[in-house]
Design a protein around this motif. Structure first.
Motif, PDB file in Angstrom:
ATOM      1  N   LEU A  36      41.323  48.429  28.674  1.00 46.66           N
ATOM      2  CA  LEU A  36      42.724  48.293  28.267  1.00 46.66           C
ATOM      3  C   LEU A  36      43.447  49.641  28.365  1.00 46.66           C
ATOM      4  N   ILE A  37      42.788  50.709  27.918  1.00 44.36           N
ATOM      5  CA  ILE A  37      43.401  52.047  27.965  1.00 44.36           C
ATOM      6  C   ILE A  37      43.708  52.442  29.413  1.00 44.36           C
ATOM      7  N   GLN A  38      42.781  52.171  30.321  1.00 47.90           N
ATOM      8  CA  GLN A  38      43.018  52.481  31.738  1.00 47.90           C
ATOM      9  C   GLN A  38      44.142  51.624  32.304  1.00 47.90           C
ATOM     10  N   TRP A  39      44.176  50.352  31.926  1.00 48.17           N
ATOM     11  CA  TRP A  39      45.224  49.432  32.379  1.00 48.17           C
ATOM     12  C   TRP A  39      46.601  49.923  31.926  1.00 48.17           C
ATOM     13  N   MET A  40      46.676  50.387  30.668  1.00 48.41           N
ATOM     14  CA  MET A  40      47.949  50.902  30.151  1.00 48.41           C
ATOM     15  C   MET A  40      48.367  52.181  30.872  1.00 48.41           C
ATOM     16  N   ALA A  41      47.382  53.043  31.164  1.00 45.14           N
ATOM     17  CA  ALA A  41      47.698  54.303  31.843  1.00 45.14           C
ATOM     18  C   ALA A  41      48.237  54.051  33.249  1.00 45.14           C
ATOM     19  N   GLN A  42      47.679  53.083  33.949  1.00 43.68           N
ATOM     20  CA  GLN A  42      48.144  52.756  35.300  1.00 43.68           C
ATOM     21  C   GLN A  42      49.580  52.265  35.305  1.00 43.68           C
ATOM     22  N   ARG A  43      49.995  51.629  34.222  1.00 41.49           N
ATOM     23  CA  ARG A  43      51.358  51.088  34.122  1.00 41.49           C
ATOM     24  C   ARG A  43      52.284  51.983  33.303  1.00 41.49           C
ATOM     25  N   GLU A  44      51.750  53.142  32.928  1.00 42.33           N
ATOM     26  CA  GLU A  44      52.517  54.153  32.191  1.00 42.33           C
ATOM     27  C   GLU A  44      53.077  53.606  30.880  1.00 42.33           C
ATOM     28  N   TYR A  45      52.250  52.810  30.190  1.00 46.38           N
ATOM     29  CA  TYR A  45      52.624  52.356  28.852  1.00 46.38           C
ATOM     30  C   TYR A  45      52.173  53.411  27.851  1.00 46.38           C
ATOM     31  N   ASP A  46      53.091  53.873  27.032  1.00 42.37           N
ATOM     32  CA  ASP A  46      52.777  54.939  26.092  1.00 42.37           C
ATOM     33  C   ASP A  46      52.245  54.417  24.759  1.00 42.37           C
ATOM     34  N   ILE A  47      52.766  53.278  24.330  1.00 42.58           N
ATOM     35  CA  ILE A  47      52.363  52.755  23.024  1.00 42.58           C
ATOM     36  C   ILE A  47      51.814  51.338  23.174  1.00 42.58           C
ATOM     37  N   PHE A  48      51.009  50.951  22.189  1.00 41.46           N
ATOM     38  CA  PHE A  48      50.409  49.616  22.195  1.00 41.46           C
ATOM     39  C   PHE A  48      51.080  48.763  21.128  1.00 41.46           C
ATOM     40  N   ASP A  49      51.367  47.503  21.494  1.00 38.09           N
ATOM     41  CA  ASP A  49      51.880  46.542  20.514  1.00 38.09           C
ATOM     42  C   ASP A  49      51.430  45.143  20.933  1.00 38.09           C
ATOM     43  N   GLU A  50      51.883  44.154  20.201  1.00 33.94           N
ATOM     44  CA  GLU A  50      51.454  42.782  20.464  1.00 33.94           C
ATOM     45  C   GLU A  50      51.850  42.320  21.863  1.00 33.94           C
ATOM     46  N   CYS A  51      53.050  42.675  22.292  1.00 36.27           N
ATOM     47  CA  CYS A  51      53.517  42.258  23.622  1.00 36.27           C
ATOM     48  C   CYS A  51      52.627  42.833  24.723  1.00 36.27           C
ATOM     49  N   ILE A  52      52.280  44.121  24.593  1.00 37.21           N
ATOM     50  CA  ILE A  52      51.415  44.758  25.585  1.00 37.21           C
ATOM     51  C   ILE A  52      50.039  44.105  25.577  1.00 37.21           C
ATOM     52  N   GLY A  53      49.513  43.839  24.368  1.00 31.27           N
ATOM     53  CA  GLY A  53      48.190  43.230  24.248  1.00 31.27           C
ATOM     54  C   GLY A  53      48.129  41.859  24.893  1.00 31.27           C
ATOM     55  N   PHE A  54      49.146  41.033  24.634  1.00 32.43           N
ATOM     56  CA  PHE A  54      49.153  39.691  25.195  1.00 32.43           C
ATOM     57  C   PHE A  54      49.407  39.715  26.701  1.00 32.43           C
ATOM     58  N   LYS A  55      50.187  40.699  27.158  1.00 26.29           N
ATOM     59  CA  LYS A  55      50.417  40.820  28.605  1.00 26.29           C
ATOM     60  C   LYS A  55      49.099  41.137  29.301  1.00 26.29           C
ATOM     61  N   TYR A  56      48.293  42.016  28.695  1.00 24.53           N
ATOM     62  CA  TYR A  56      46.973  42.330  29.261  1.00 24.53           C
ATOM     63  C   TYR A  56      46.091  41.082  29.280  1.00 24.53           C
ATOM     64  N   CYS A  57      46.131  40.304  28.203  1.00 28.45           N
ATOM     65  CA  CYS A  57      45.324  39.073  28.144  1.00 28.45           C
ATOM     66  C   CYS A  57      45.746  38.088  29.222  1.00 28.45           C
ATOM     67  N   ASP A  58      47.054  37.932  29.400  1.00 33.34           N
ATOM     68  CA  ASP A  58      47.551  36.985  30.401  1.00 33.34           C
ATOM     69  C   ASP A  58      47.124  37.392  31.808  1.00 33.34           C
ATOM     70  N   GLU A  59      47.200  38.694  32.099  1.00 35.64           N
ATOM     71  CA  GLU A  59      46.852  39.171  33.441  1.00 35.64           C
ATOM     72  C   GLU A  59      45.342  39.169  33.687  1.00 35.64           C
ATOM     73  N   THR A  60      44.579  39.510  32.657  1.00 36.66           N
ATOM     74  CA  THR A  60      43.130  39.688  32.829  1.00 36.66           C
ATOM     75  C   THR A  60      42.350  38.394  32.643  1.00 36.66           C
ATOM     76  N   PHE A  61      42.719  37.631  31.607  1.00 32.00           N
ATOM     77  CA  PHE A  61      41.956  36.417  31.276  1.00 32.00           C
ATOM     78  C   PHE A  61      42.705  35.128  31.598  1.00 32.00           C
ATOM     79  N   GLY A  62      44.003  35.240  31.850  1.00 34.05           N
ATOM     80  CA  GLY A  62      44.793  34.047  32.152  1.00 34.05           C
ATOM     81  C   GLY A  62      45.192  33.260  30.923  1.00 34.05           C
TER      82      GLY A  62
END
Length: 410
Positions: A36-62
């Motif tokens: 997740l940390i690497q995924w955020m760094a690639q997209r230049e996300y500075d902070i983590f929140d629920e929206c970022i977490g769910f976006k990662y879930c949608d992209e990674t796990f569907g």
């Protein structure tokens, strides 16, 4: 609320350690957080929140819940949801939801209003409201899928809904009650011109007595031996298992055990059952008493809570345990003890309660005494355990008379 992802992960890593996660489970969760940390760094996300977490879930796990998730992705999905819940509430969510039940459409909005009414005005328990939400969610999906308005609900439509759901008799009975009350609420609140609850036809369901799930005494001993009693969590869990197996207590009674219930001078422990309000006084068994003392001296966190058994987890440290936690604890040690087919059977504290009753029957303890120990208000309730006393049932078998007929060849 910690928003910097590495600091948040560090806090959650400490929580995993304090909860004594197994090495392999801890490793998979930590690897997911690094991804997740690497995924955020690639997209230049500075902070983590629920929206970022769910976006990662949608992209990674569907998905962001367990629906349609492959088994290998279930724990990584939970790892992300752990970060989200810890950031919001300071604790990991109890379990990953199978389906995120969100209502849609006009009927869905009314259902949400109805559930809020039940919670705030009727003051129903959380578990009861959750049960009603379950049935209303699928009813709402049916209405939206078939573009049916609440005012158009009729008996044929209700029958078609049940055909689509393929409910068991018990589930249909529970759903009937939920829909009937909701449709009556819709009429009373002016959402429908007529009371469509009349289309919910009464059923003839009668709850059949089920054969209780039980475990042998040898299996109970293995479960108790599986507890690592050197740790604070192990000392607490051992007390929980003893209360469930030695006294047959329900989870609600275990989590509500208070200091005032124990009389150390008389070696008794009193209980007013949460479910029936029946008062029972038990002898304070040495195994139970010693386990409680060990837990109080070397395992219980410092807290002002009146309950004896409290949480050791960082987010809820010193707080009263929840009933589902007790169920998870019992299941945990059944798995650790390699109890055969435990997953296919009931595997919570109630199964230990059933086991106590049947094992007492095997030792020829009378039903009135068993009824008193279990706190049953009526001995008839205890009669259900007779079906499991196979040795006694065999004594009731009548001999088969000889059959003399020319139909069979000698």
């Amino acid at each position: 609320m910690e928003k910097e992802i590495r600091k948040l992960v560090e806090l959650c890593e400490q929580e995993l350690t304090s909860r004594e996660y197994t090495f392999n489970r801890h490793r998979i969760i930590s690897m997911t957080w690094e991804d997740l940390i690497q995924w955020m760094a690639q997209r230049e996300y500075d902070i983590f929140d629920e929206c970022i977490g769910f976006k990662y879930c949608d992209e990674t796990f569907g998905s962001r819940d367990l629906s349609g998730i492959q088994k290998k992705d279930q724990l990584p999905l939970r790892a992300i949801r752990m970060l989200i819940s810890y950031q919001k509430e300071g604790d990991f969510e109890f379990r990953t939801p199978s389906v995120l039940r969100s209502f849609s459409g006009q009927s869905g909005q009314l259902m949400e209003t109805y559930l809020t009414h039940l919670r705030e005005n009727v003051c129903l328990k959380k578990a009861t409201i959750s049960n009603k939400r379950h049935y209303l969610y699928y009813f709402n999906n049916y209405l939206e899928k078939n573009t049916i308005a609440l005012k158009d609900v009729n008996a044929d439509m209700i029958a078609d809904f049940y055909c689509c759901q393929n409910y068991s008799l018990a589930s249909k009975h529970n759903c009937n009650s939920t829909l009937k009350l909701f449709l009556r609420y819709a009429y009373d609140s002016g959402m429908t011109d007529q009371d469509n609850s009349i289309h919910i036809l009464p059923d003839s369901y009668k709850k059949q007595r089920k054969i209780p799930t039980t475990y042998q005494e040898e299996e109970i001993h293995r479960i108790l031996k599986a507890v690592e009693r050197a740790s604070a969590i192990g000392k607490r869990d051992y007390v929980i298992l003893l209360l469930a197996s030695e006294y047959g207590w329900r989870s609600s009674d275990i989590v509500n055990l208070k200091f005032e219930q124990i009389d150390w001078d008389r070696n008794t422990i009193s209980l007013s059952q949460q479910k029936t309000s029946s008062a029972v006084i038990y002898p304070l068994l040495s195994s139970v008493g010693n386990a409680i003392i060990d837990y109080l001296k070397h395992g219980r966190p410092q807290t002002e809570e009146p309950e004896i058994i409290v949480s050791c987890e960082t987010g809820k440290r010193g707080k009263k345990l929840s009933r589902p936690t007790v169920h998870s604890i019992v299941s945990k040690y059944m798995k650790r003890a390699n109890i055969r087919h435990w997953q296919q059977k009931k595997h919570g504290p109630h199964s230990l309660r059933h086991s106590l009753a049947t094992n007492m029957l095997k030792k020829n303890v009378s039903l009135p005494i068993i009824s008193t120990v279990l706190g049953h208000q009526n001995t008839e309730t205890t009669n259900g355990y007779l079906s499991l006393d196979f040795s006694s049932l065999k004594q009731c078998a009548l001999p088969t008379p000889g059959l003399k007929t020319g139909f069979y060849e000698e």
